[in-house]
Motif scaffolding. Structure first.
Motif, PDB file in Angstrom:
ATOM      1  N   ARG A  29     -31.060  -0.670  28.946  1.00 49.30           N
ATOM      2  CA  ARG A  29     -31.789  -1.896  28.617  1.00 49.30           C
ATOM      3  C   ARG A  29     -32.997  -2.063  29.537  1.00 49.30           C
ATOM      4  O   ARG A  29     -34.068  -2.471  29.110  1.00 49.30           O
ATOM      5  N   PHE A  30     -32.782  -1.722  30.814  1.00 51.17           N
ATOM      6  CA  PHE A  30     -33.874  -1.838  31.776  1.00 51.17           C
ATOM      7  C   PHE A  30     -34.963  -0.795  31.496  1.00 51.17           C
ATOM      8  O   PHE A  30     -36.147  -1.053  31.700  1.00 51.17           O
ATOM      9  N   LEU A  31     -34.528   0.398  31.043  1.00 52.25           N
ATOM     10  CA  LEU A  31     -35.462   1.492  30.786  1.00 52.25           C
ATOM     11  C   LEU A  31     -35.779   1.647  29.293  1.00 52.25           C
ATOM     12  O   LEU A  31     -36.075   2.747  28.838  1.00 52.25           O
ATOM     13  N   ARG A  32     -35.682   0.552  28.537  1.00 52.81           N
ATOM     14  CA  ARG A  32     -35.890   0.656  27.092  1.00 52.81           C
ATOM     15  C   ARG A  32     -37.307   1.077  26.732  1.00 52.81           C
ATOM     16  O   ARG A  32     -37.557   1.567  25.625  1.00 52.81           O
ATOM     17  N   ARG A  33     -38.262   0.908  27.637  1.00 49.30           N
ATOM     18  CA  ARG A  33     -39.635   1.336  27.395  1.00 49.30           C
ATOM     19  C   ARG A  33     -39.924   2.707  27.990  1.00 49.30           C
ATOM     20  O   ARG A  33     -41.057   3.185  27.927  1.00 49.30           O
ATOM     21  N   ALA A  34     -38.920   3.306  28.611  1.00 46.13           N
ATOM     22  CA  ALA A  34     -39.114   4.625  29.208  1.00 46.13           C
ATOM     23  C   ALA A  34     -39.130   5.698  28.145  1.00 46.13           C
ATOM     24  O   ALA A  34     -38.853   5.452  26.957  1.00 46.13           O
ATOM     25  N   SER A  35     -39.451   6.942  28.557  1.00 42.57           N
ATOM     26  CA  SER A  35     -39.482   8.064  27.630  1.00 42.57           C
ATOM     27  C   SER A  35     -38.096   8.317  27.057  1.00 42.57           C
ATOM     28  O   SER A  35     -37.070   8.095  27.711  1.00 42.57           O
ATOM     29  N   ILE A  36     -38.086   8.832  25.830  1.00 47.65           N
ATOM     30  CA  ILE A  36     -36.812   9.165  25.195  1.00 47.65           C
ATOM     31  C   ILE A  36     -36.104  10.284  25.939  1.00 47.65           C
ATOM     32  O   ILE A  36     -34.874  10.380  25.946  1.00 47.65           O
ATOM     33  N   LEU A  37     -36.863  11.126  26.668  1.00 46.41           N
ATOM     34  CA  LEU A  37     -36.267  12.170  27.498  1.00 46.41           C
ATOM     35  C   LEU A  37     -35.410  11.570  28.597  1.00 46.41           C
ATOM     36  O   LEU A  37     -34.280  12.024  28.854  1.00 46.41           O
ATOM     37  N   VAL A  38     -35.926  10.537  29.260  1.00 45.31           N
ATOM     38  CA  VAL A  38     -35.174   9.863  30.320  1.00 45.31           C
ATOM     39  C   VAL A  38     -33.915   9.221  29.765  1.00 45.31           C
ATOM     40  O   VAL A  38     -32.828   9.303  30.357  1.00 45.31           O
ATOM     41  N   GLN A  39     -34.023   8.592  28.597  1.00 43.61           N
ATOM     42  CA  GLN A  39     -32.864   7.914  28.022  1.00 43.61           C
ATOM     43  C   GLN A  39     -31.775   8.906  27.614  1.00 43.61           C
ATOM     44  O   GLN A  39     -30.580   8.664  27.821  1.00 43.61           O
ATOM     45  N   ILE A  40     -32.169  10.046  27.024  1.00 43.40           N
ATOM     46  CA  ILE A  40     -31.170  11.057  26.646  1.00 43.40           C
ATOM     47  C   ILE A  40     -30.470  11.610  27.884  1.00 43.40           C
ATOM     48  O   ILE A  40     -29.237  11.764  27.916  1.00 43.40           O
ATOM     49  N   CYS A  41     -31.231  11.907  28.919  1.00 44.74           N
ATOM     50  CA  CYS A  41     -30.632  12.412  30.163  1.00 44.74           C
ATOM     51  C   CYS A  41     -29.690  11.390  30.778  1.00 44.74           C
ATOM     52  O   CYS A  41     -28.620  11.741  31.311  1.00 44.74           O
ATOM     53  N   LEU A  42     -30.054  10.119  30.720  1.00 43.17           N
ATOM     54  CA  LEU A  42     -29.195   9.079  31.277  1.00 43.17           C
ATOM     55  C   LEU A  42     -27.866   9.016  30.526  1.00 43.17           C
ATOM     56  O   LEU A  42     -26.795   8.882  31.149  1.00 43.17           O
ATOM     57  N   VAL A  43     -27.904   9.140  29.200  1.00 39.78           N
ATOM     58  CA  VAL A  43     -26.668   9.123  28.419  1.00 39.78           C
ATOM     59  C   VAL A  43     -25.791  10.322  28.770  1.00 39.78           C
ATOM     60  O   VAL A  43     -24.561  10.202  28.943  1.00 39.78           O
ATOM     61  N   VAL A  44     -26.383  11.497  28.912  1.00 39.20           N
ATOM     62  CA  VAL A  44     -25.606  12.689  29.252  1.00 39.20           C
ATOM     63  C   VAL A  44     -25.017  12.577  30.646  1.00 39.20           C
ATOM     64  O   VAL A  44     -23.845  12.928  30.893  1.00 39.20           O
ATOM     65  N   VAL A  45     -25.814  12.082  31.608  1.00 38.79           N
ATOM     66  CA  VAL A  45     -25.305  11.911  32.969  1.00 38.79           C
ATOM     67  C   VAL A  45     -24.150  10.918  32.984  1.00 38.79           C
ATOM     68  O   VAL A  45     -23.142  11.115  33.695  1.00 38.79           O
ATOM     69  N   ALA A  46     -24.235   9.860  32.219  1.00 40.56           N
ATOM     70  CA  ALA A  46     -23.147   8.886  32.161  1.00 40.56           C
ATOM     71  C   ALA A  46     -21.887   9.523  31.586  1.00 40.56           C
ATOM     72  O   ALA A  46     -20.774   9.291  32.079  1.00 40.56           O
TER      73      ALA A  46
END
Length: 400
Positions: A29-46
């Protein structure tokens, strides 16, 4: 392993899953404006974090030896590295395709044609990552929008060009009778007119011609703006054509053109009488003007299948094949030199027109759900107006 230990391990795994999942959602939610690359990596790391936390809780509950625990850490480390690497590759591909779509959208907004630059690469370009189905659909939609916008821009440019030419032609055709009327009025005022009644007749003729042109422009503007209102009623096309022939018979006689008609009586149609009558008169007027002296104009009314048909056959000498598809365009004229309809005597009017009559005919007939076509036939042209027959007439004549 006892049931108590199993529930303990599951409880710890559930707790870690809830905590890490909540933290991940908050970060997304905090990084909703970030790159989709960052969001995908965050999901995998979680996901990897949940797996590691659960495995550690299970190892501690099962009292696994230090050596076995070390091996499991190696396995978790390799699996985590592979998962993160794959997420980076996937995220980078999606991010590049998204950037391509953004660039294509900007070009589309600036009026550029996209061509096939946003579509997924073909098999010969496998080095470039293909888009997934959702982005490919978006790319296809952008491509389709680009094609439609390009066609719209071309139509708009063509309409603007036609409008400018029409204004130029109308200005020319209005200046001609105005200048003639002014000259005749000055001659009458100065007493220089040798035949005063003839001058009056000429002024009236010129005024009538200008009125016809203005009315044609008004009707055409309504058609093009989509504001033409039709009052449909049952009418006999035979009577409508007969009235048009009677109105234009004096002009045909002046130009030594034979004007005659025939066909089926009581050929009914549901149409707006004034508008359709205007269209028929314009076709007849056009035929009379361009027919050669001592030629003929033949009008016939009949039925063909489920259509009522009005045929107008003239003796104009035909139209060039390249011009047949442009006959009903606004501003088109058979005689480019604008010398059509030269007077045969001093009192005969010169109908140069502005190329709006046939365009208006096409618009009126189309508004009635019909069609109008033209074809060369020997010594002249055949204009065919088709209108749908009323249902009652169709049933009576036995047509399908």
């Amino acid at each position: 392993m006892q049931a108590t230990e199993m529930f303990t391990i599951l409880g710890w795994m559930l707790l870690w899953a809830v905590l890490i999942g909540a933290l991940t959602l908050a970060l997304l939610r905090f990084l909703r404006r970030a790159s989709i690359l960052v969001q995908i990596c965050l999901v995998v790391v979680a996901t990897v974090g949940v797996l590691v936390a659960g495995m550690v809780s299970a190892f501690n509950a099962m009292f696994i030896s230090a050596r076995d625990l070390e091996v499991m850490w190696y396995i978790l480390g390799v699996a985590s590295a592979v998962a993160i690497a794959i997420s980076l590759v996937l995220g980078a591909g999606v991010s590049r395709n998204a950037i391509r779509l953004v660039a294509a959208t900007r070009r589309l907004g600036s009026g550029e044609a996209l061509g096939d630059s946003v579509l997924p690469p073909s098999a010969s370009r496998r080095s470039v990552p293909a888009m997934n189905s959702e982005l490919a659909q978006l790319a296809g939609a952008l491509e389709a929008s680009s094609i439609k916008l390009e066609e719209s821009r071309r139509r708009e440019a063509a309409v603007e060009t036609a409008r400018r030419e029409l204004v130029s032609w109308i200005s020319h055709d209005l200046r001609t009778p105005l200048a003639s009327m002014r000259a005749m009025a000055e001659a009458l005022e100065d007493g220089m007119a040798s035949d005063v009644p003839a001058y009056y007749r000429k002024i009236i003729t010129q005024a009538d011609q200008m009125a016809v042109m203005v009315n044609d422009l008004l009707e055409l503007s309504k058609i093009q703006a989509g504001t033409l209102r039709l009052s449909a009623e049952a009418l006999d096309l035979y009577d409508l054509v007969s009235d048009a022939i009677a109105d234009l018979a004096p002009l045909a006689a002046q130009r030594r053109v034979r004007l005659d008609g025939g066909g089926d009586r009581e050929c009914m149609a549901v149409a707006d009488g004034p508008s359709l009558g205007r269209a028929v008169r314009n076709v007849l007027l056009n035929a009379i003007i361009y027919s050669r002296p001592d030629g003929g104009v033949m009008v016939s009314v009949g039925r063909e299948g489920s259509d009522a048909v009005v045929d107008v056959l003239d003796s104009c000498g035909g139209i060039a094949d390249d011009d047949l598809s442009h006959v009903f365009e606004t501003g088109w004229q058979k005689d480019r030199s604008r010398s059509a309809g030269m007077p045969l005597d001093g009192d005969a009017p010169r109908y140069s027109g502005a190329g709006v009559g046939l365009s208006m005919v096409a618009g009126i007939v189309k508004a009635h759900g019909g069609s109008v076509t033209v074809a060369n036939t020997g010594e002249g042209c055949r204009f065919t107006l088709r209108l749908p027959l009323p249902e009652t007439s169709t049933k009576q004549t036995g047509t399908p």
